[in-house]
Motif scaffolding. Structure first.
Motif, PDB file in Angstrom:
ATOM      1  N   UNK A 271       0.952  -1.393  -0.153  1.00 46.29           N
ATOM      2  CA  UNK A 271       0.007   0.019  -0.393  1.00 46.29           C
ATOM      3  C   UNK A 271       0.983   1.515  -0.044  1.00 46.29           C
ATOM      4  N   UNK A 272       1.947   1.064   0.532  1.00 44.77           N
ATOM      5  CA  UNK A 272       3.273   2.442   0.379  1.00 44.77           C
ATOM      6  C   UNK A 272       3.345   2.687  -0.772  1.00 44.77           C
ATOM      7  N   UNK A 275       0.595   3.865  -2.644  1.00 48.15           N
ATOM      8  CA  UNK A 275      -0.687   4.756  -2.420  1.00 48.15           C
ATOM      9  C   UNK A 275       1.058   6.181  -2.819  1.00 48.15           C
ATOM     10  N   UNK A 276       1.657   5.928  -2.164  1.00 53.67           N
ATOM     11  CA  UNK A 276       2.455   7.414  -1.846  1.00 53.67           C
ATOM     12  C   UNK A 276       2.823   8.090  -3.471  1.00 53.67           C
ATOM     13  N   UNK A 278       1.325   8.331  -6.292  1.00 55.42           N
ATOM     14  CA  UNK A 278       0.037   8.140  -6.740  1.00 55.42           C
ATOM     15  C   UNK A 278      -0.459   9.468  -5.885  1.00 55.42           C
ATOM     16  N   UNK A 279      -0.332   9.253  -4.186  1.00 55.91           N
ATOM     17  CA  UNK A 279       0.184  10.487  -3.394  1.00 55.91           C
ATOM     18  C   UNK A 279       0.147  11.599  -4.650  1.00 55.91           C
ATOM     19  N   UNK A 280       1.533  11.672  -5.048  1.00 52.06           N
ATOM     20  CA  UNK A 280       2.662  12.443  -5.209  1.00 52.06           C
ATOM     21  C   UNK A 280       1.759  12.641  -6.511  1.00 52.06           C
ATOM     22  N   UNK A 304       9.401  15.681 -12.422  1.00 46.08           N
ATOM     23  CA  UNK A 304       8.486  14.610 -11.136  1.00 46.08           C
ATOM     24  C   UNK A 304       7.701  13.570 -11.972  1.00 46.08           C
ATOM     25  N   UNK A 307       9.941  10.743 -13.283  1.00 44.72           N
ATOM     26  CA  UNK A 307      10.423   9.762 -11.997  1.00 44.72           C
ATOM     27  C   UNK A 307       9.209   8.777 -11.488  1.00 44.72           C
ATOM     28  N   UNK A 308       7.819   9.674 -11.371  1.00 39.88           N
ATOM     29  CA  UNK A 308       6.954   8.859 -10.123  1.00 39.88           C
ATOM     30  C   UNK A 308       7.034   7.484 -11.410  1.00 39.88           C
ATOM     31  N   UNK A 311       9.283   5.631 -11.210  1.00 38.66           N
ATOM     32  CA  UNK A 311       9.730   4.115 -10.172  1.00 38.66           C
ATOM     33  C   UNK A 311       8.520   3.479 -10.804  1.00 38.66           C
ATOM     34  N   UNK A 440      10.417   4.563   2.725  1.00 38.56           N
ATOM     35  CA  UNK A 440      11.962   4.848   0.759  1.00 38.56           C
ATOM     36  C   UNK A 440      12.959   5.516   1.273  1.00 38.56           C
ATOM     37  N   UNK A 443      13.889   6.088  -5.502  1.00 39.98           N
ATOM     38  CA  UNK A 443      12.756   6.135  -5.700  1.00 39.98           C
ATOM     39  C   UNK A 443      13.063   4.022  -5.921  1.00 39.98           C
TER      40      UNK A 443
ATOM     41  N   UNK B   8       8.198  12.089   3.862  1.00 37.86           N
ATOM     42  CA  UNK B   8       9.341  12.122   3.682  1.00 37.86           C
ATOM     43  C   UNK B   8       9.441  11.436   2.411  1.00 37.86           C
ATOM     44  N   UNK B  11       9.246  14.456  -2.661  1.00 38.44           N
ATOM     45  CA  UNK B  11       8.403  14.794  -4.236  1.00 38.44           C
ATOM     46  C   UNK B  11       7.044  15.864  -3.787  1.00 38.44           C
ATOM     47  N   UNK B  12       6.933  15.075  -2.557  1.00 42.69           N
ATOM     48  CA  UNK B  12       4.925  15.222  -1.943  1.00 42.69           C
ATOM     49  C   UNK B  12       5.160  16.395  -1.513  1.00 42.69           C
ATOM     50  N   UNK B  53       5.511   6.877   7.753  1.00 43.22           N
ATOM     51  CA  UNK B  53       6.448   6.013   7.549  1.00 43.22           C
ATOM     52  C   UNK B  53       7.715   7.167   7.347  1.00 43.22           C
ATOM     53  N   UNK B  80       0.108   6.060   3.886  1.00 42.96           N
ATOM     54  CA  UNK B  80      -0.459   4.950   2.989  1.00 42.96           C
ATOM     55  C   UNK B  80      -0.938   4.180   3.724  1.00 42.96           C
ATOM     56  N   UNK B 101      -3.469   8.909   2.102  1.00 44.56           N
ATOM     57  CA  UNK B 101      -3.245   8.419   0.826  1.00 44.56           C
ATOM     58  C   UNK B 101      -3.429   7.595   0.077  1.00 44.56           C
ATOM     59  N   UNK B 102      -3.616   7.890  -1.587  1.00 47.67           N
ATOM     60  CA  UNK B 102      -3.930   8.833  -2.011  1.00 47.67           C
ATOM     61  C   UNK B 102      -5.249   9.654  -1.141  1.00 47.67           C
ATOM     62  N   UNK B 103      -5.099  11.102  -1.332  1.00 46.16           N
ATOM     63  CA  UNK B 103      -5.534  11.715  -1.085  1.00 46.16           C
ATOM     64  C   UNK B 103      -5.913  12.958  -1.918  1.00 46.16           C
TER      65      UNK B 103
END
Lengths: 492, 222
Positions: A271-272, A275-276, A278-280, A304, A307-308, A311, A440, A443, B8, B11-12, B53, B80, B101-103
């Motif tokens: 999930x991490x 999701x991270x 995707x959140x970005x 960005x 890059x996202x 990864x 993380x 990436x 952490x 980019x975000x 995290x 997340x 996340x995502x939000x």
């Protein structure tokens, strides 16, 4: 899926069926033997009484010697009323001088009893039909009539059979004997059925008691759910026969719990991982769309996004390969190739990134190293090992990449510094998404080493992780042309 | 609002910072647990956004430490980790809100505004201050039916004072709340800002200013 069970395959029914058949056979045999014995005893007693009467009549028969001899039977009705009874009477008939009827019971009313010819030495007993049509039993006794003046009289047995001149036949209805026999048989049968029923009941009860722990186990196993795998099966009293079963069930539960725990951790980690980024992406898109006039920022966003997605692509690719490997879709196709050259090519790809991170390295390869294995899968293994070292070694570290061969064995090792790693972390190193700092670093998803482990397992390559003075070495060890299966690996 | 973003993913962090800045808020951005604690202990914030995290000190550890110190600022967990157990653990460890996340950036902002309103005990929205109506969500200030042309900094100043109405706010705190920490702020920029704001919101010459000066200390609105 519910297990189909039928009555026939029930242990309890099977044991009950066998037990009742066995007990029934035993009772039947015992009943038959008992019946024979009792019938014989009852008949003997009945016959004894007949014989006694015959003997009494013989004793009462007197001879007045002197030519011609005269005979007299001193019969008294009151002593033996059974010969006078109006209904179901007994019968007797006495012959002297071989064939002359001396006397017959009044019940005969002038008829004769059946008599066998000859003068048998012993009393003869037989089943007959009585003159009135009833089934009966009769005794025929030859004897020598005693002289009338002989007061005491000798026992007829003491006279030689050659001297027998008279015959007495006594007959009586079998009814009392048969009634007794029926009564005894009925009682025996009732007792037999009773014993059978009791035994069955006892058997059923014992079996139920015996199966109770099994039912308790079934109930407890039924309550186990994914959330309650920490539960263990416990019985207040553990029967010795079931203990191994319960032990194994509990071990299975422990393994399941561990596997579930791993999966739970994995799904949270995945999930991490997914999701991270995707959140970005989402935040970038939202902010870019909200303030599109800030061209510089928006252009930065595109870098960005690139890059996202790169990864994420890597993560997804690794996950797919892992899933395929675990599902057994990937087929090992072994062929001979030069492993040393392949390693050199792979390193060539990663070298620029290593330089970028300020890593120095030493590449120790033989001129060539011919092996038999799946080149594509082995390439994944080596690439991920190298990539792991390049990504996770501290900046400025020194990498060692070694390939050594003996006539039978090939050993490939990648060594880099891992200051944060402890010996206790080594077993978790190959778990999916495991990472020392739980966040993380770069990436890069923590899937590479899991893939290495999975592929190594399929290729039957030994994979070892060692930590020596803060240096992590990951080593592949395999026979030069060993044990590669050419069939799909069975799903684990 | 002055926010601390503990996240952490660089980019975000960056895009969140940009979004918040664009939305008229001030944000400090940190990437690990240790830094987060240092910032929390050094600067005032209206709310904190915390990732779970983190390298070094995990989000849960940061949360537990802050709560042991009776740290009052509302904390929103942005993670997340979507499992029920994580969400319950986060809230039970002292977080005031939890967003998975995502939000949507809009939702994050709305939740932060709600947290800040509760924190400052201002349950009215839009906020009313005299004849001013301050809509913090739309970043608009009206006087009667007239929309006032406030700059983002002026609006932030008005918002900061309005949220703390009835209390004097020191100049130091105002500077800390209005500017990113560790940024050099010119000596008189706060006065210039207050002056400009007064000119736009006050009734005109002769009338009493909404923003009262507390000599040698700071400012206050009623």
């Amino acid at each position: 899926m519910a297990i189909r069970s039928n009555e026939r395959s029930s242990i309890r029914n099977r044991i009950s069926r066998r037990l009742s058949a066995g007990v029934f056979l035993i009772l039947l045999t015992a009943g038959w033997v008992l019946d024979r014995v009792i019938e014989e005893r009852l008949e003997a007693e009945f016959d004894g009484q007949l014989l006694a009467k015959a003997r009494a009549l013989a004793t009462l028969t007197k001879e007045e010697p002197g030519p011609p001899s005269t005979y007299e039977l001193d019969f008294a009705d009151e002593v033996m009323p059974e010969f006078e009874r109006p209904t179901s009477p007994d019968y007797f008939e006495v012959w002297v001088e071989r064939d002359t009827v001396l006397e017959r019971s009044r019940s005969l009313a002038g008829r004769d009893l059946q008599r066998r010819s000859g003068m048998p030495a012993a009393a003869e007993l037989s089943n007959v039909v009585l003159p009135d049509g009833r089934p009966g039993r009769q005794v025929q006794l030859g004897f020598a009539p005693q002289p009338a003046d002989d007061e005491e009289g000798m026992e007829p047995d003491h006279v030689s059979p050659a001297d027998f001149t008279a015959t007495v036949v006594v007959a009586a209805g079998r009814a009392p004997l048969d009634t007794s026999l029926v009564a005894v048989r009925t009682a025996a049968a009732a007792a037999g059925i009773g014993i059978l029923a009791l035994l069955l009941l006892l058997g059923w009860w014992s079996l139920s008691a015996g199966f109770r722990p099994l039912e308790a186990i079934a109930l407890q196993v039924g309550r186990v759910e994914a959330r309650s795998l920490g539960r263990r099966i416990e019985l207040p009293e553990m029967p010795r026969e079931i203990a191994p079963l319960v032990d194994h069930l509990n071990l299975l539960l422990a393994r399941l719990e561990e596997a579930f725990e791993r999966e739970r951790r994995l799904s949270s980690d995945l999930a991490h991982e997914l999701r991270t980024p995707v959140a970005e992406l989402r935040t970038l898109a939202e902010i870019g769309a909200a303030w599109p006039e800030d061209r510089q920022a928006v252009e930065g966003f595109f870098t960005d996004v690139m890059e996202i997605s790169r990864s994420m692509e890597q993560t997804v690719e690794l996950l797919l390969t892992l899933a395929r490997a675990e599902a057994g879709i990937v087929v090992v196709a072994a062929e001979p190739f030069d492993f040393a050259r392949r390693v050199a090519e792979l390193w060539y790809r990663l070298e620029p990134r290593a330089r970028q991170r300020g890593l120095s390295f030493r590449l120790e390869l033989p001129a060539s190293c011919e092996i038999l294995s799946d080149p594509v899968m082995l390439e994944h293994v080596v690439l991920n090992l190298l990539d792991n070292a390049v990504s996770h070694a501290p900046a400025g570290d020194h990498l060692e990449i070694r390939l050594k061969e003996s006539p039978s064995l090939v050993v490939f090792a990648v060594v880099n510094s891992a200051p944060q790693l402890e010996a206790a972390d080594l077993p978790r190193l190959f778990e999916r998404c495991w990472r020392k700092d739980a966040a993380r670093s770069g990436n890069h998803a923590g899937l590479g080493l899991t893939l290495v482990a999975e592929l190594a397992r399929m290729l039957e390559i030994g994979l070892e992780a060692d930590l020596h003075r803060g240096r992590l070495s990951l080593t592949l060890r395999f026979p030069r042309a060993g044990g590669i299966r050419e069939q799909p690996w069975p799903a684990s | 609002m002055k926010l601390l973003i503990i996240e952490d993913s660089e980019r975000l962090r960056r895009s969140l910072g940009q979004g918040l800045l664009r939305s008229g808020h001030t944000a400090d951005l940190v990437g690990d647990g240790e830094d987060a604690l240092t910032y929390c202990r050094s600067y005032p914030y209206d709310a904190i956004v915390l990732d779970l995290l983190l390298p070094g000190l995990s989000g849960f550890e940061v949360l537990t430490r802050l709560k042991t110190e009776k740290y009052p600022t509302p904390i929103l967990i942005l993670s997340a980790k979507d499992q029920l157990a994580d969400r319950v653990r986060g809230l039970d460890s002292g977080a005031d809100d939890y967003l998975v996340k995502p939000f949507a950036f809009e939702e994050l902002l709305a939740r932060l505004r709600a947290l800040v309103r509760r924190y400052h005990d201002q349950h009215q929205t839009p906020l009313r201050l005299g004849d001013l109506e301050i809509d913090l969500a739309r970043r608009e200030v009206r006087k009667g039916s007239r929309l006032l042309p406030l700059t983002p900094s002026e609006l932030a100043l008005l918002e900061t004072l309005a949220l703390r109405r009835g209390r004097a706010v020191s100049r130091r705190l105002l500077i800390d709340l209005l500017y990113e920490s560790k940024r050099d702020v010119a000596e008189n920029s706060l006065e210039v800002l207050v002056c400009g704001l007064r000119r736009k919101i006050d009734p005109g010459p002769g009338g009493e200013s909404l923003i009262k000066t507390r000599r040698g200390y700071g400012y206050q609105v009623e």
